[in-house]
Design a protein around this motif. Structure first.
Motif, mmCIF file in Angstrom:
data_model
loop_
_atom_site.group_PDB
_atom_site.id
_atom_site.type_symbol
_atom_site.label_atom_id
_atom_site.label_comp_id
_atom_site.label_asym_id
_atom_site.label_seq_id
_atom_site.Cartn_x
_atom_site.Cartn_y
_atom_site.Cartn_z
ATOM 1 N N ARG A 1 -29.134 132.106 -6.364
ATOM 2 C CA ARG A 1 -28.106 131.785 -5.554
ATOM 3 C C ARG A 1 -27.046 130.739 -6.543
ATOM 4 N N PHE A 2 -27.295 130.368 -7.696
ATOM 5 C CA PHE A 2 -25.970 129.388 -8.275
ATOM 6 C C PHE A 2 -25.029 130.671 -9.361
ATOM 7 N N SER A 3 -25.439 132.285 -9.096
ATOM 8 C CA SER A 3 -24.428 132.898 -9.406
ATOM 9 C C SER A 3 -23.509 133.319 -8.484
ATOM 10 N N ALA A 4 -24.547 133.693 -6.737
ATOM 11 C CA ALA A 4 -23.280 134.316 -5.666
ATOM 12 C C ALA A 4 -22.338 133.052 -5.505
ATOM 13 N N VAL A 5 -22.796 131.589 -4.763
ATOM 14 C CA VAL A 5 -22.194 130.670 -4.814
ATOM 15 C C VAL A 5 -21.140 130.072 -5.650
ATOM 16 N N GLY A 6 -21.612 130.414 -6.901
ATOM 17 C CA GLY A 6 -20.546 129.693 -7.694
ATOM 18 C C GLY A 6 -19.118 130.821 -8.229
ATOM 19 N N ILE A 7 -19.733 132.488 -8.440
ATOM 20 C CA ILE A 7 -18.947 133.644 -7.750
ATOM 21 C C ILE A 7 -17.530 132.899 -7.123
ATOM 22 N N ALA A 8 -18.589 133.477 -5.439
ATOM 23 C CA ALA A 8 -17.529 133.686 -4.064
ATOM 24 C C ALA A 8 -17.033 131.755 -3.604
ATOM 25 N N ASN A 9 -17.762 131.189 -4.085
ATOM 26 C CA ASN A 9 -16.514 130.022 -3.427
ATOM 27 C C ASN A 9 -16.070 129.588 -4.741
ATOM 28 N N ASN A 10 -15.614 130.055 -5.517
ATOM 29 C CA ASN A 10 -14.984 129.837 -6.236
ATOM 30 C C ASN A 10 -13.638 130.855 -6.496
ATOM 31 N N ILE A 11 -14.241 131.948 -6.208
ATOM 32 C CA ILE A 11 -13.006 132.983 -6.050
ATOM 33 C C ILE A 11 -11.760 132.885 -4.328
ATOM 34 N N GLY A 12 -12.598 132.222 -3.737
ATOM 35 C CA GLY A 12 -12.261 131.036 -2.378
ATOM 36 C C GLY A 12 -11.127 130.156 -2.901
ATOM 37 N N THR A 13 -11.522 128.996 -3.626
ATOM 38 C CA THR A 13 -11.202 128.095 -4.454
ATOM 39 C C THR A 13 -9.701 128.872 -4.657
ATOM 40 N N VAL A 14 -9.948 130.060 -5.642
ATOM 41 C CA VAL A 14 -8.387 130.104 -6.528
ATOM 42 C C VAL A 14 -7.711 130.853 -5.077
ATOM 43 N N LEU A 15 -7.860 131.129 -3.933
ATOM 44 C CA LEU A 15 -7.081 132.177 -3.694
ATOM 45 C C LEU A 15 -6.077 131.396 -2.874
ATOM 46 N N THR A 16 -7.349 130.420 -2.050
ATOM 47 C CA THR A 16 -7.038 129.120 -0.914
ATOM 48 C C THR A 16 -6.176 127.962 -1.075
ATOM 49 N N GLY A 17 -6.856 127.215 -2.371
ATOM 50 C CA GLY A 17 -6.473 126.292 -2.690
ATOM 51 C C GLY A 17 -5.372 126.278 -4.022
ATOM 52 N N GLY A 18 -6.674 126.875 -5.399
ATOM 53 C CA GLY A 18 -5.238 127.337 -7.022
ATOM 54 C C GLY A 18 -4.599 127.061 -6.693
ATOM 55 N N LEU A 19 -3.837 128.065 -6.476
ATOM 56 C CA LEU A 19 -2.648 128.596 -5.563
ATOM 57 C C LEU A 19 -1.782 127.665 -4.837
ATOM 58 N N ALA A 20 -2.073 126.631 -3.741
ATOM 59 C CA ALA A 20 -1.628 126.095 -2.931
ATOM 60 C C ALA A 20 -0.383 125.258 -3.219
ATOM 61 N N PRO A 21 -1.267 124.245 -4.074
ATOM 62 C CA PRO A 21 0.565 123.596 -4.601
ATOM 63 C C PRO A 21 1.468 124.452 -4.981
ATOM 64 N N MET A 22 1.359 125.191 -5.935
ATOM 65 C CA MET A 22 2.469 126.253 -6.462
ATOM 66 C C MET A 22 3.078 126.992 -5.578
ATOM 67 N N LEU A 23 2.866 127.452 -4.601
ATOM 68 C CA LEU A 23 2.440 128.654 -3.512
ATOM 69 C C LEU A 23 3.638 127.477 -2.391
ATOM 70 N N ALA A 24 3.136 126.266 -2.195
ATOM 71 C CA ALA A 24 3.418 125.584 -1.243
ATOM 72 C C ALA A 24 5.363 124.940 -1.773
ATOM 73 N N SER A 25 4.880 124.992 -3.237
ATOM 74 C CA SER A 25 6.252 124.739 -3.703
ATOM 75 C C SER A 25 7.350 125.187 -3.752
ATOM 76 N N ALA A 26 6.861 126.506 -4.014
ATOM 77 C CA ALA A 26 7.841 128.031 -3.685
ATOM 78 C C ALA A 26 8.259 128.206 -2.693
ATOM 79 N N LEU A 27 7.700 127.789 -1.292
ATOM 80 C CA LEU A 27 7.980 127.696 0.039
ATOM 81 C C LEU A 27 8.907 127.032 -0.025
#
Length: 465
Positions: free
Chosen positions: A384-410
């Motif tokens: 459980r710890f590994s699964a949620v930790g990896i998948a949730n953080n990948i999702g956060t990178v792809l859809t959240g962490g890049l969001a401010p930079m992508l929004a500024s670029a847009l």
């Protein structure tokens, strides 16, 4: 096959101190983590990336902001493995200490004018450390609450770490609002911005003291007993490839590929919404030549409101299900995206506060409050710890962490028009709606793989300490 018992019979009576320790520690960590987002918009683009167009400097500053998110899946994998093999409590102490040290170091870091290019390089490195620690923090707090919670309270109790993230945001934004209000612009850029970062040292020490009372979960202890009761194996050194193949991270992908993809996509609306409406909006206001005081104060107010709305939506998911609450929140974010920036352009304080309440206090809070239990219920205890930790953080990178930079670029790409940013939010909201709609409802369902002790030993016992 040996039945291991239901979740209700295996869990002890819930202890409020578990919630207190988990939430306070998360508050301290997210105070540290959120400081960077505001500083990237107000400070780092000037003192670490000077000599360029202000908006270009902001994009560069948000690039280092994104580095922290790129580190999160690595932290999720590392701390997930430790959490699944060595215990949940130790991870929560390690992540808090790591985050506190990195944040304090940022407060002491020389500027570009003092040490040249080494300044942004060191800033990026420290942000990476922050992200690595964050990769294990929120997941660890969620898991330790989930595994201590009665099944009928899972939605409510697992939403509490999100209160910590909201409180941390409230404290960090409030600290910047206070320093910008009390100091002149020159004094703030010269030394005042460092004060919120240096305060992290005291908060971290107190957070470590609070977290020492966290007990290990009964679920993890039971799984460890089952593993230790298995056949003894030699502890000879193993090749790196073999250790990776036998890791909990690989086991999670092998046993739950569909669920991993669901977790990656389900948080898109919440992740993008938080960082666009709560972080990029400050950059947008500056680009328009508008005062940021209404936004900063509004973000602080909504962070306080979320102390109520996030657990309320978590509790609602305990009654009507995880899926309808999550989908409803994503639809609110989708509908509010264009009006939000129209209201920002108007510059009216009450309108800005209302827009922030609708987007962050309702839409984002609904997704945020309903999904922690949803994610944890998709996986069994051994991974459980590994699964949620990896998948949730990948999702956060792809859809959240890049969001401010992508929004500024847009914003640059569309010639300072917000159209591209609105389309981005719409796509992320739609991704959440589709992903959650395709998933099974987990409220009240039996936990995966709890029926047999044999399945619990699917992960090689040689990975146990």
């Amino acid at each position: 096959m040996t039945h291991t018992g239901s979740s209700a019979t295996r869990r002890p009576v819930f202890q409020p101190k578990v919630a207190l320790a988990a939430v306070f520690g998360t508050t301290v960590e997210w105070y540290d983590f959120a400081l960077y987002g505001t500083a990237a918009a107000l400070v780092f683009n000037k003192v670490y990336f000077p000599g360029s167009d202000p908006l270009v400097g902001t994009v560069l500053a948000y690039g280092t902001f994104a580095i922290g998110f790129l580190a999160r899946p690595l932290g999720g994998a590392y701390f997930g493995e430790r959490g699944d093999t060595q215990g949940r409590k130790g991870v929560l102490v390690a992540t808090l200490l790591m985050m506190g040290l990195a944040t304090t170091a940022i407060g002491l870091l020389p500027t570009h004018a003092q040490i040249g290019v080494a300044a942004p390089v060191l800033l990026t490195l420290l942000r990476f450390v922050q992200g690595f620690a964050a990769g294990g923090e929120k997941t660890g707090a969620l898991i330790i609450l989930f595994e201590n919670a009665p099944p009928k309270w899972r939605g409510l109790l697992t939403s509490l770490p999100a209160i910590g993230t909201g409180t941390g945001t409230l404290l960090s934004t409030g600290a910047f609002a206070l320093t910008t209000g009390l100091l002149s612009e020159d004094a703030f850029l010269d030394w005042g911005w460092r004060i919120p970062f240096l305060l992290s040292a005291g908060l971290t020490f107190f957070g470590l003291w609070v977290r020492r009372s966290l007990p290990e979960t009964a679920e993890f202890q039971q799984v460890r007993q089952v593993q230790q009761a298995g056949p003894a194996t030699a502890k000879a050194p193993r090749p790196l490839r073999q250790r990776i193949a036998e890791s909990r991270c690989v086991a999670a992908w092998r046993r739950y590929p569909k669920e991993m993809l669901i977790v990656i996509g389900a948080g898109a609306a919440e992740n993008a919404g938080y960082y666009v409406f709560g972080t990029f909006s400050v950059t947008y206001a500056e680009d328009r030549g508008l005062s940021t005081s209404a936004l900063l104060s509004g973000i602080s107010l909504v962070a306080a409101v979320k102390l109520v709305t996030v657990p309320a939506f978590g509790a609602l998911s305990d009654r009507i299900g995880r899926r309808p609450v999550s989908i409803g929140g994503a639809l609110v974010l989708l509908a509010a995206a264009w009006p939000f920036f129209t209201v920002i352009d108007g510059g009216h304080t009450w309108g800005i506060w209302l827009a922030l309440f609708i987007t962050l206090g309702i839409g984002q809070s609904a997704v945020l409050g309903s999904q922690p239990a949803f994610f944890a219920e998709l996986f069994d205890t051994t991974v459980r710890f590994s699964a949620v930790g990896i998948a949730n953080n990948i999702g956060t990178v792809l859809t959240g962490g890049l969001a401010p930079m992508l929004a500024s670029a847009l914003l640059l790409w569309f010639d300072h028009s917000v159209t591209g940013v609105v389309v981005f939010i719409a796509l992320m909201s739609a991704l959440t709606v589709v992903t959650v709609a395709l998933a099974r409802e987990t409220r009240g369902a039996a936990e995966p793989a709890e029926e047999t002790a044999t399945r619990k030993q699917d992960v090689d016992v040689r990975t146990a300490p």
